[in-house]
Scaffold this active site. Structure first.
Site, PDB file in Angstrom:
ATOM      1  N   SER A  20     -10.747  -0.218   6.559  1.00 48.62           N
ATOM      2  CA  SER A  20      -9.919  -0.454   5.516  1.00 48.62           C
ATOM      3  C   SER A  20      -9.016  -1.153   4.828  1.00 48.62           C
ATOM      4  CB  SER A  20      -9.186   1.561   5.282  1.00 48.62           C
ATOM      5  OG  SER A  20      -8.868   2.031   5.924  1.00 48.62           O
ATOM      6  N   LYS A  34       0.342  -1.307   0.541  1.00 52.72           N
ATOM      7  CA  LYS A  34      -0.064  -0.085  -0.010  1.00 52.72           C
ATOM      8  C   LYS A  34       1.272   1.241  -0.503  1.00 52.72           C
ATOM      9  CE  LYS A  34      -3.738   2.101   2.580  1.00 52.72           C
ATOM     10  NZ  LYS A  34      -4.928   2.009   3.584  1.00 52.72           N
ATOM     11  N   SER A  65      -9.859   1.667   2.542  1.00 61.52           N
ATOM     12  CA  SER A  65      -8.847   2.656   1.921  1.00 61.52           C
ATOM     13  C   SER A  65      -7.676   2.143   1.495  1.00 61.52           C
ATOM     14  CB  SER A  65      -7.926   3.811   2.952  1.00 61.52           C
ATOM     15  OG  SER A  65      -6.648   2.704   3.441  1.00 61.52           O
TER      16      SER A  65
END
Lengths: 447, 447
Positions: A175, A82, A151
Site C-alpha cells: 500500500s 493518510k 491503499s
C-alpha cells in the site's frame, strides 16, 4: 517566488527557504492550497481538508520562528496524512462510511513526531476502505483514467500532483510502494518496527508499516528522521538510538553499491514492458548487478502473508465489521470471514516462515549485495478506477519486514511511470537510502 | 565436615565454604553423590546421572581455584538440570521414550550461564513426558506414596531430598511452583523473558519459563543472578541491565511489604485445609494484608492459557508427535490434536487477553500492594503416582508472565507441605525476592 515554484519545492528546499527567511510557512502552505484548489476536483487526493486550520498552523510556525526559538527540520513544511492515521484536528474515517464523522481525541505518535519537527498537517489523504482494496475517489494524476493504486491512494497522488512535497501512508501488503510506483513518486516502507503504529488503525501487527512519500530521496530521509523512533505504545519498536538518515543517505560509498536482481516467484505477473525494462536496467548496471534466484521455499511467502493478514485483520477489525453490516464492502467482509477460518497452527507456521525467510536473507546482504533490485509493481498503473492494482511484488518484502524504497526511474511506452524497488537488509534503512541515492545519481548521469 | 552436613548446605553456604577453602568442590559433589546413592532408588529424581563426569567437573573447579584464577558465585556448587534442558555432556530425552538416547551437541544458554558461574552439572532431573502430564518415575521425598508434582518432578524432589542444594526446571502452566509446593522447597518462576529458553524444548513461546529450585530465598536469588540475561537466541529476552538479585533480596524495606490476598476464580479447587491455612495466614498478617477480588474478566484466563498452550505445543511439537506414533502418550497426543483445532483468531484473542489482564494489574502493584499472596497448589501433594496434581493456582500467573515464588511455609494436618505463592509486578523479580525474604523472616519470628 511564484506560487507554482513554491508548491514544486521539495521538503528540504522548502524547509531551507523558510529557515533562511526567503519565504514564510504561510506563503508555502497557501501555495500548496492554491495548487490543491486548482486540481483537487480532478484528482480527489483528500478526504479532509481544512485550509483555515492549515494556514493557522503555518502562521503559528512563522510566529514561532520570528520569536527566535529553535525550529525543527520540517518547520513549516506541509504534510498530507493518510486518513487511516489519527489526527486530533481532522476527522479520521479510514475510508469507511461506517466511521463517518469519527474524530480521534489525540494524534497518532507519528503525527506528533512530525508536528514536533515543525510540520504543518495540511489535511487527510484518501485511503481505500480500511486500507484494503475497496477504492476511494482518488485518480492517478499521471492519467486520470487510471488508478493511483492503493491503499495510500491520496498520499501518492497528492505528492505526484504537486499538492504537497511529502505525505505519509501505510503498507500491510503493497500500500505504499505500489501507489508510489503508479503515480511516479519516491516512497519508502521502512523496516518493521522503525516507525510507531500507535494511533494508526491496526490491520496486522505483524505486517503494518508506516512510511513517507516524497519527490526526492533526501526528503524520504528527512521524513524518516522525524518519524522513526521508540514508542512504548508500539511493542514492535525498539529503544535503540536512531540513525541520522539524512546524513547517512548523503554520504558516499567507498565501493559502488552492488545489486542483486531478484525476479521473485511472481515474475510472470509483470507485464512484458516491465520485464524488458528491468532486464535492460540490470544490463545497464553491468558488473554491479547480478541475477539472484530466491530459494524455492520463498514461493510459500504469498500464502503466508495472506494467512497472517486475514487472521490479524479478523482479530482487529472483526467486531467492527460485524457492527458495520452492509456499510462495509463485501470484499472487506470476505477477508474477515477468511481470517476467521484460518487455523491457529497455520497462522503460527506462517509467522515462523516469515522469520525463517528473513533470517536466511541476511547472508546475501552481508556478503553479496548492498540491496535487492526488483519491480515495485507489475507494470504501469492499470486503467480504470474500480481496482487498485496488484501488490504481488510487495508482498514478500512486507512479510519479511525489510526496508523497501521505490524510485520513479522507468516508464512504459506511454510514458507512464514504473517504479524500481530497492530492498535492504533488515534494520539498515540508512544504507538503503544511501544506495537509492547512489542509483538515482548513476542513472541520471550525475556523479 | 561430615558428608551429611555437606549435602545439607545451601548453595550460598557451599560456595562460601569452597571459596574460603574449608571444603573442596570434589568433597561437596561427592557428598551429594553419596546422598543420591543412598536414596535415589526410592525417590527416582534423576533421568541421567554420571558420577564420574560430575566429579571431573568438581576437580576441574578445584584446580581452577588453586591456580588463583577468579571464581564465579556458584563455583563448585552442584546443580540438577531438568531433562527438558539441553546439556552437551548428558543425554536430554525430555521424559520421552521416543527421544531415548538423544544427545544435544551444545548446552542450553541457561546451562552455559550456570557453568560460567562455576556450577557443576551433576545430572539430569526427571521431567514428565515433554513437560506435560504423563509422569516419570519420581516419588515425593516427603511421602513416597505421593506425587512430587510435575512437570519438573525430579528438580523439586532432588532439592527436597537433600541430593542437591539447587536445581532448575521449567513452567508452562504450573510445572515449577506446583512440584516445589508438593515437595516443600523454595522455587521461582521468573518474569517471562528474564531467563533464556534457547536450548530448552519449546512447548509454548508465550508461556515457557525457566526457573530455580532451592532451600532458601538467598539461593533462588543467587541462581537467578547466574541464569538471567539477554540472549539473542530467545526473542523474548531484552537487552537491559540485570539487577543484582542477591543484593536486592537482602536489602531491608523502608515500610513493611503489603500483601493482596487473592483467592482467584479457582478458589473452590483448594481443599478445606489449604483454604483454612490461607485464611489464617491472611489474618496473621493483619493490616499488612487485604483481600483483593480480581475483576470478573480474569475468569477467562484459564481457557486462554489452554488455547495458547495447546496451539503453540501443536505448532512446536506436532510433527514430532506424528512421527512418534504410539511412543507418545495418548494424553500428549490429545493436547496436540486440541491445539490443531484452535482457530487463529481465538488464539490471538487469548494472547490479547493475557496482555490486557497483565496491564490491568500494574496499578495494583504500583499503588496498593508489594506482592499478591495466594496458594501455590490446591493443597498438599495428592496420593498416587499416576498423576501430578492440578496446576490451577499457577495458570493465571504463568499466562500473565508475572514473577512467582513458592515458600514452604504451611503444612496440612499430616505435616505435608503447602506452598505460599507470592506473585510480583511484571519485571520486578528483585523486589519479589526481597518481599519473600521479609515474609519468611516475619513468619519465622526473625527480625
Amino acid at each position: 517566488m511564484a506560487t507554482d515554484d513554491l508548491s514544486a519545492l521539495t521538503a528540504a528546499q522548502a524547509a531551507a527557504s523558510i529557515g533562511d527567511g526567503f519565504v514564510s510557512a504561510e506563503e508555502l502552505v497557501a501555495a500548496c492550497l492554491d495548487r490543491i484548489a486548482a486540481i483537487e476536483e480532478a484528482v480527489g487526493a483528500f478526504a479532509h481538508l481544512d485550509a483555515e486550520n492549515a494556514l493557522a498552523q503555518a502562521r503559528a510556525c512563522d510566529e514561532w520562528r520570528r520569536s527566535g526559538r529553535p525550529t525543527g527540520p520540517l518547520h513549516g513544511v506541509p504534510v498530507a496524512v493518510k486518513d487511516l492515521i489519527d489526527t486530533a484536528d481532522y476527522p479520521t474515517e479510514c475510508g469507511s462510511p461506517f466511521l463517518s464523522g469519527r474524530r480521534p481525541r489525540t494524534d497518532a505518535t507519528v503525527v506528533s513526531r512530525l508536528r514536533a519537527a515543525g510540520a504543518v498537517i495540511i489535511g487527510k489523504a484518501v485511503t481505500t476502505e480500511f486500507a484494503y482494496y475497496h477504492p476511494g475517489k482518488t485518480r492517478n494524476p499521471r492519467d486520470l483514467e487510471r488508478t493511483p493504486g492503493g491503499s495510500s491512494s491520496g498520499s501518492a497522488a497528492a505528492v505526484a500532483a504537486g499538492m504537497v512535497p511529502v505525505a505519509i501512508g501505510t503498507q500491510t501488503n503493497g500500500s505504499i510502494i505500489r501507489p508510489a510506483s503508479f503515480c511516479g513518486v519516491f516512497a519508502m516502507k521502512p523496516s518493521h518496527g522503525l516507525v510507531s503504529r500507535a494511533g494508526v488503525l491496526p490491520l496486522s501487527r505483524t505486517l503494518d508499516h508506516v512510511g513517507p512519500f516524497a519527490r526526492s530521496i533526501e526528503d524520504l530521509a528527512l521524513m524518516l528522521d522525524a518519524m522513526a523512533g521508540y514508542d512504548a505504545q508500539d511493542p514492535d519498536t525498539r529503544p535503540v538510538a536512531a540513525r541520522n538518515f539524512r546524513q547517512v543517505a548523503a554520504e558516499e560509498f567507498g565501493l559502488p553499491p552492488r545489486f542483486a536482481f531478484v525476479k521473485t516467484p511472481v515474475w510472470e505477473k509483470a507485464d512484458a514492458g516491465a520485464r524488458d525494462a528491468f532486464e535492460q536496467l540490470a544490463q545497464e548496471l553491468g558488473d554491479d548487478c547480478f541475477a539472484y534466484d530466491l530459494p524455492e521455499r520463498y514461493a510459500e511467502a504469498w500464502d503466508a502473508q495472506r494467512a497472517i493478514m486475514a487472521t490479524e485483520m479478523a482479530h482487529n477489525l472483526g467486531k467492527l465489521t460485524d457492527q458495520g453490516g452492509d456499510r462495509i464492502s463485501s470484499r472487506f467482509r470476505a477477508v474477515i470471514a477468511e481470517g476467521r477460518n484460518v487455523g491457529a497452527t497455520q497462522y503460527l507456521a506462517a509467522v515462523a516462515l516469515a522469520r525463517a525467510l528473513r533470517d536466511s536473507l541476511v547472508e546475501l546482504f552481508q556478503q553479496e549485495c548492498t540491496a535487492i533490485i526488483t519491480p515495485a509493481a507489475p507494470g504501469a498503473a492499470p486503467r480504470g478506477l474500480d481496482a487498485t492494482g496488484d501488490p504481488a511484488f510487495n508482498t514478500l518484502w512486507t512479510l519479511l519486514g525489510l526496508p523497501a524504497i521505490t524510485l520513479p526511474l522507468l516508464a512504459d511506452d506511454d510514458g507512464l511511470p514504473i517504479g524500481v524497488q530497492l530492498v535492504g537488509a533488515p534494520g539498515d534503512d540508512a544504507r538503503l537510502l544511501r544506495t537509492a541515492r547512489a542509483l538515482v545519481e548513476r542513472l541520471s548521469g550525475a556523479e
